[in-house]
Design an enzyme around this catalytic site. Structure first.
Site, short mmCIF file in Angstrom:
data_model
loop_
_atom_site.label_atom_id
_atom_site.label_comp_id
_atom_site.label_asym_id
_atom_site.label_seq_id
_atom_site.Cartn_x
_atom_site.Cartn_y
_atom_site.Cartn_z
N LEU A 127 14.79 -43.39 106.14
CA LEU A 127 14.74 -41.74 106.61
C LEU A 127 16.04 -40.75 106.25
CD1 LEU A 127 13.27 -42.52 110.37
CD2 LEU A 127 11.98 -41.91 108.19
N SER A 128 16.68 -41.52 105.31
CA SER A 128 17.91 -40.54 104.56
C SER A 128 19.13 -40.35 105.67
CB SER A 128 17.43 -39.09 104.58
OG SER A 128 16.49 -39.31 103.29
N SER A 130 21.71 -41.60 105.11
CA SER A 130 23.00 -41.21 104.09
C SER A 130 23.26 -39.78 103.65
CB SER A 130 23.38 -42.15 103.25
OG SER A 130 22.12 -42.42 102.36
N ASP A 174 16.19 -36.56 99.16
CA ASP A 174 16.80 -36.42 100.34
C ASP A 174 17.80 -35.43 100.80
OD1 ASP A 174 15.57 -38.78 100.36
OD2 ASP A 174 17.08 -40.38 100.30
C1 GLA Z 1 15.61 -42.75 98.37
C2 GLA Z 1 16.52 -42.06 97.32
C3 GLA Z 1 15.62 -40.63 97.33
C4 GLA Z 1 14.01 -41.11 96.56
C5 GLA Z 1 13.74 -42.22 97.53
C6 GLA Z 1 12.40 -42.74 97.15
O1 GLA Z 1 15.48 -42.23 99.52
O2 GLA Z 1 17.70 -41.33 97.98
O3 GLA Z 1 16.13 -40.02 96.16
O4 GLA Z 1 14.35 -41.79 95.43
O5 GLA Z 1 14.43 -43.36 97.98
O6 GLA Z 1 11.30 -41.67 96.99
#
Ligand code: GLA
Length: 366
Positions: A127-128, A130, A174
């Site tokens: 879920l991002s 970072s 992200d």
């Molecule tokens: C991670 C990466 C993104 C993307 C996703 C997969 O979240 O940070 O840039 O590549 O994986 O879609």
């Protein structure tokens, strides 16, 4: 906790740790990706939603020691002291240090910096967390020093920190979603041109994010291996990026060696599903959208090989329990799934899934 509550909480954490109130507080959301996985570093399409209630907050002030960042995280219960000239050290404060270096190295060399960080975004869930830390750090530090940056510029700077300082070869989805997205609304993004279209969600259905209980670490080798495989597939197919290819190229894609052929096929498939997803969302066609999610999960599992048995089982159970579609979301190798569930059934559906999977945790309903 999110929004004003989280900003208050990070200010309180700062004050408890450093003994003075912070000068600036800022936050940034995590995201759930609905369609288009690993397409972003291939120049393709993605369809994420910035999350309303899951975010990272950062409080900052000028510091006490020139050139030194004193950082505190409630999440890690850990104070870290970093010199502005330092290289990455494989610690959580790398994200903060990288962002500070990128935009305010000279200022911090002069004034020093104090920062406190809190988050309610689970790490390793896809879920991002970072990207949200990077965007919140950049928002806080640019405000502290009066540096003008647009949301797009912040997204680009944050991705560069992740690629060049942290050493994770991610795409821009992200950071772009966290910085530019409106929490609660989907964002269709062309990662090659950065043109984007905000799209509201469905009126009568909700996207439910469920953690499988298996956490990933994207700085582990799986993600970088996929990036390298895509580069090798592009070279074998003589294109600049795999998003240059379409369904008409599937025969020649099939002729390159395993597993590069399947990696390239996933990018073509998910790119198409994402474009179709935009149309389904715009037309309010939840049934069609659910089918696209199911097809996307199959491509993640069979061609891209980034799913794990736990997320495969959760996706199957999600559909059995009444979701119109479900798929693993984010970088993969575990983490969360996202399911499309009729609004009136969300509560019962969540109860059925968590009763069936001891480690499953509902993280967001959007
Ligand atoms: C991670 C990466 C993104 C993307 C996703 C997969 O979240 O940070 O840039 O590549 O994986 O879609």
């Amino acid at each position: 906790m999110s929004g004003p509550d989280q900003l208050q909480a990070v200010a309180a954490a700062f004050e408890a740790h450093f003994g003075t109130a912070p000068q600036v507080v800022a936050s940034a959301p995590g995201r759930v990706n609905l369609l288009g996985e690993h397409t972003d570093y291939n120049g393709g399409y993605v369809l994420p939603i910035a999350l309303k209630h899951l975010s990272v907050a950062v409080a900052v002030s000028r510091g006490a020691v020139p050139g030194v960042i004193e950082a505190w995280s409630d999440t890690f219960h850990e104070a870290e002291t970093r010199a502005i000239g330092e290289a990455r050290a494989g610690r959580w404060s790398d994200y903060l240090l990288g962002c500070v270096k990128a935009v305010a190295e000279a200022q911090v060399a002069e004034t020093g910096l104090r920062a406190a960080v809190i988050t309610n975004l689970p790490l390793g869930a896809g879920l991002s967390s970072s990207a949200a830390l990077e965007v919140a750090s950049l928002r806080a530090v640019t405000r502290l020093y009066g540096i003008e940056m647009s949301p797009q510029e912040i997204a680009i700077a944050a991705r560069a920190v992740e690629n060049d300082f942290v050493g994770m070869p991610c795409g821009i989805m992200d950071q772009f979603t966290s910085s530019v997205g409106q929490p609660g609304a989907a964002l269709f993004l062309d990662t090659r041109t950065l043109a984007f279209t905000p799209v509201p969600g469905f009126a009568e259905h909700r996207f439910v994010v469920v953690h499988s209980g298996v956490s990933h670490q994207l700085t582990d080798s799986g993600y970088a291996t996929r990036v390298a495989e895509c580069n090798a597939a592009s070279a074998a197919l003589d294109v600049e990026m795999l998003s240059d290819l379409g369904p008409g190229d599937l025969a020649r894609i099939g002729a390159i060696p395993e597993p590069l052929n399947r990696r390239a096929r996933h990018i073509v498939t998910d790119n198409r599903l994402t474009r179709e997803g935009l149309v389904a969302l715009q037309q309010g066609d939840a049934v069609a959208f659910g089918r696209l999610m199911i097809a996307s999960h199959a491509s993640e599992r069979d061609d891209y090989e980034i799913t794990v048995p736990e997320t495969d089982a959760l996706v199957a159970a999600a559909v059995d329990a009444g979701a119109l579609g479900a798929r693993q979301t984010g970088g993969g190798f575990g983490g969360a799934i996202v399911a499309l569930v009729p609004r009136a059934q969300v509560e019962d559906w969540c109860a059925a899934i968590t009763a069936q999977f001891a480690h499953a945790r509902v993280l967001a309903v959007t």
